[in-house]
Design an enzyme around this catalytic site. Structure first.
Site, PDB file in Angstrom:
ATOM      1  N   ASP A 105      -3.772  21.565  -0.140  1.00  0.00           N
ATOM      2  CA  ASP A 105      -4.828  22.483  -0.556  1.00  0.00           C
ATOM      3  C   ASP A 105      -5.940  22.487   0.490  1.00  0.00           C
ATOM      4  OD1 ASP A 105      -6.864  23.783  -2.381  1.00  0.00           O
ATOM      5  OD2 ASP A 105      -5.256  23.466  -3.820  1.00  0.00           O
ATOM      6  N   ASP A 147     -15.491  10.457  -9.655  1.00  0.00           N
ATOM      7  CA  ASP A 147     -14.581  10.681 -10.773  1.00  0.00           C
ATOM      8  C   ASP A 147     -13.133  10.850 -10.315  1.00  0.00           C
ATOM      9  OD1 ASP A 147     -14.302  10.725 -13.493  1.00  0.00           O
ATOM     10  OD2 ASP A 147     -15.176  12.714 -13.805  1.00  0.00           O
ATOM     11  N   HIS A 164     -11.817  24.019  -3.819  1.00  0.00           N
ATOM     12  CA  HIS A 164     -10.587  24.311  -4.555  1.00  0.00           C
ATOM     13  C   HIS A 164      -9.735  23.070  -4.770  1.00  0.00           C
ATOM     14  CE1 HIS A 164      -6.511  26.097  -5.125  1.00  0.00           C
ATOM     15  NE2 HIS A 164      -7.183  27.004  -5.779  1.00  0.00           N
ATOM     16  N   ASN A 221     -13.726   7.349 -17.187  1.00  0.00           N
ATOM     17  CA  ASN A 221     -14.789   6.410 -16.824  1.00  0.00           C
ATOM     18  C   ASN A 221     -16.136   6.722 -17.467  1.00  0.00           C
ATOM     19  OD1 ASN A 221     -15.367   8.760 -15.495  1.00  0.00           O
ATOM     20  ND2 ASN A 221     -15.392   7.887 -13.439  1.00  0.00           N
ATOM     21  N   ILE A 251     -17.904   9.369 -17.437  1.00  0.00           N
ATOM     22  CA  ILE A 251     -18.721  10.410 -16.811  1.00  0.00           C
ATOM     23  C   ILE A 251     -17.867  11.641 -16.519  1.00  0.00           C
ATOM     24  CG2 ILE A 251     -20.277   8.737 -15.748  1.00  0.00           C
ATOM     25  CD1 ILE A 251     -18.894   9.458 -13.031  1.00  0.00           C
ATOM     26  N   VAL A 257     -15.525  14.466 -16.343  1.00  0.00           N
ATOM     27  CA  VAL A 257     -14.347  14.947 -17.058  1.00  0.00           C
ATOM     28  C   VAL A 257     -13.243  13.901 -16.951  1.00  0.00           C
ATOM     29  CG1 VAL A 257     -14.870  17.398 -16.685  1.00  0.00           C
ATOM     30  CG2 VAL A 257     -13.508  16.150 -14.993  1.00  0.00           C
ATOM     31  N   ASP A 280       8.106  29.068 -15.205  1.00  0.00           N
ATOM     32  CA  ASP A 280       8.749  28.072 -16.070  1.00  0.00           C
ATOM     33  C   ASP A 280       7.927  27.742 -17.306  1.00  0.00           C
ATOM     34  OD1 ASP A 280      11.107  27.228 -14.325  1.00  0.00           O
ATOM     35  OD2 ASP A 280       9.438  26.931 -12.948  1.00  0.00           O
ATOM     36  N   SER A 292      -4.261  28.658 -10.227  1.00  0.00           N
ATOM     37  CA  SER A 292      -4.481  27.433  -9.459  1.00  0.00           C
ATOM     38  C   SER A 292      -5.035  26.330 -10.336  1.00  0.00           C
ATOM     39  CB  SER A 292      -5.464  27.692  -8.318  1.00  0.00           C
ATOM     40  OG  SER A 292      -4.844  28.345  -7.251  1.00  0.00           O
TER      41      SER A 292
END
Length: 424
Positions: A192, A201, A225, A238, A240, A242, A365, A389
């Site tokens: 990417d 995080d 991205h 953790n 914090i 997400v 799929d 994405s």
């Protein structure tokens, strides 16, 4: 993963990556060149004078084929075996160039792990000469991959991000919730725009042996991205920010896009070639990239061959279906099908098919949440993005958490087809 042929590189580099359909151009240098060798310039934004030359496996065999019966559990030992073979493969390719009177200075890169190929600059005479060489399987134009319109719903500032207690984004819940992915031997390779190397995080593999940039500079993400993709798959549990599907899994940045708007097929192939040097069976490769191809999945392309070889070698591949609201069969690499390859469409949290998502259950799929996805962002921040994405890394995280293919539960109906929802 169907056994058809497919081609879309679902894309959204911070949004949606697609190749611009461009000119038709006949580059046949000699009327007696085999039709299978002739470069296909009918679709895509070609890079003039720049080609990808793929060699017959009987002449130059990819390392993945030669080592297919060897079960590696150590990345260092695998890379040593790969390098020993690659040295001989590159020497053979150089010999073929020399025999055709072509300068090695024309070569941009060699690929030896998943395919035996090179990217090279050629004029018409040189193209015609090389195209007739019996060692050459086919030649295709290198093409530009453009950043297209992208949608960043919101980016949270540093102060807010630092105060934000951990959330479980709805896409994670829809995927069956998160599990602890830390400490697993399998890695998630993010091919990417790089990854924020010191995001608090994310568990980023920063060792420069593995974390690489093929667009200059470091694998640190200046686009956003790749960092967003990594968080959905593997943000740490953790307290914090997400949490990702396979929380704390090792994510490896393979940077094939820079801060600017474009890359090339040859650059993405370099990234895949790098993954092929070190990947072990059970690793995950996320390809949230995309480009328009236009005539269903071609049976003979470097891209298709490389991605199929990734899956044949034991890695699982998650591919974004694309964000053009069009037939995914016309998009590369989304149209690629293989035993461990999963092309992913985009749904909202209320399980509605996203209007911008590419469609067609051949080659798609599964479907996952790709609309209004909150995930990690460069600078230790968080952002909300939408697109296929964002859907694909949910499936990458699922496959890492399961150590195998995703399960499905329920479906989303669109255009008379049912799209199975991917879950852990």
């Amino acid at each position: 993963m169907k056994n058809f042929s497919k081609f879309s590189l679902g894309a959204l580099l911070v949004s949606s990556l697609l190749m611009t359909s461009c000119q038709n151009e006949n580059t046949t240098a000699d009327s007696d060149i085999d039709a299978n060798i002739e470069a296909n310039a009918s679709e895509g934004n070609i890079i003039p004078g720049q080609y990808i030359v793929v060699f017959k496996e009987t002449s130059v065999t990819p390392t993945s084929k030669l080592l297919s019966k060897t079960k590696f559990t150590d990345r260092g030992l695998k890379s040593k075996a790969v390098d020993d073979i690659s040295e001989k493969s590159i020497a053979k390719m150089k010999t073929i160039l020399s025999e055709n009177g072509l300068s090695q200075s024309n070569v941009l890169d060699f690929y030896t792990t998943k395919i035996s190929a090179m990217s090279v600059k050629l004029n018409q005479q040189e193209y015609g000469q090389l195209a007739k060489d019996p060692n050459v399987d086919f030649i295709e134009h290198d093409r530009v991959v453009e950043l297209q319109d992208f949608k960043i719903e919101s980016v949270q500032n540093n102060d807010l991000s630092q105060r934000m207690a951990q959330q479980t984004p709805c896409g994670i819940s829809k995927a069956g919730g998160f599990v602890n992915g830390a400490g697993k031997d399998a890695w998630i390779w993010v091919v990417d725009s790089g990854i924020d190397l010191d995001h608090p995080d994310l568990n980023v593999v920063t060792n420069s042996t593995y974390a690489r940039s093929f667009v200059g500079g470091s694998p640190d993400d200046c686009n956003g991205h790749g960092t967003h993709v990594a968080g959905t798959a593997a943000a740490i549990n953790n307290n914090i920010g997400v949490v990702g599907v396979s929380a704390g899994a090792s994510v490896v940045p393979v940077r094939v896009f820079g801060c600017g708007p474009s890359s090339a097929t040859s650059t993405i192939l370099a990234g895949i070639n790098h993954v092929g040097r070190y990947d072990l069976a059970g690793d995950i490769v996320n390809l949230s990239l995309g480009g328009f191809f236009g005539s269903n999945c071609a049976s003979r392309t470097s891209y298709r061959s490389a991605v199929l070889a990734l899956s044949n070698g034991g890695s699982y591949v998650a591919i974004a279906a694309g964000n053009s609201g069009a037939n995914a069969a016309n998009y590369d690499p989304a149209c690629i099908n293989g035993s461990r390859i999963y092309t992913v469409a985009n749904m909202s949290c209320d399980e509605r098919f996203a209007a911008t998502s590419n469609y067609n259950m051949n080659p798609i799929d599964v479907i996952a949440t790709g609309t209004d996805v909150l995930s990690t962002w460069p600078g230790g921040r968080y952002a909300t993005l939408s697109g296929t994405s964002m859907a694909a890394p949910h499936v990458a995280g699922i496959m890492h958490a399961r150590g195998g293919a995703p399960r499905t539960s329920g479906s989303v109906r669109n255009r008379g087809e049912n799209y199975p929802i991917a879950v852990r």
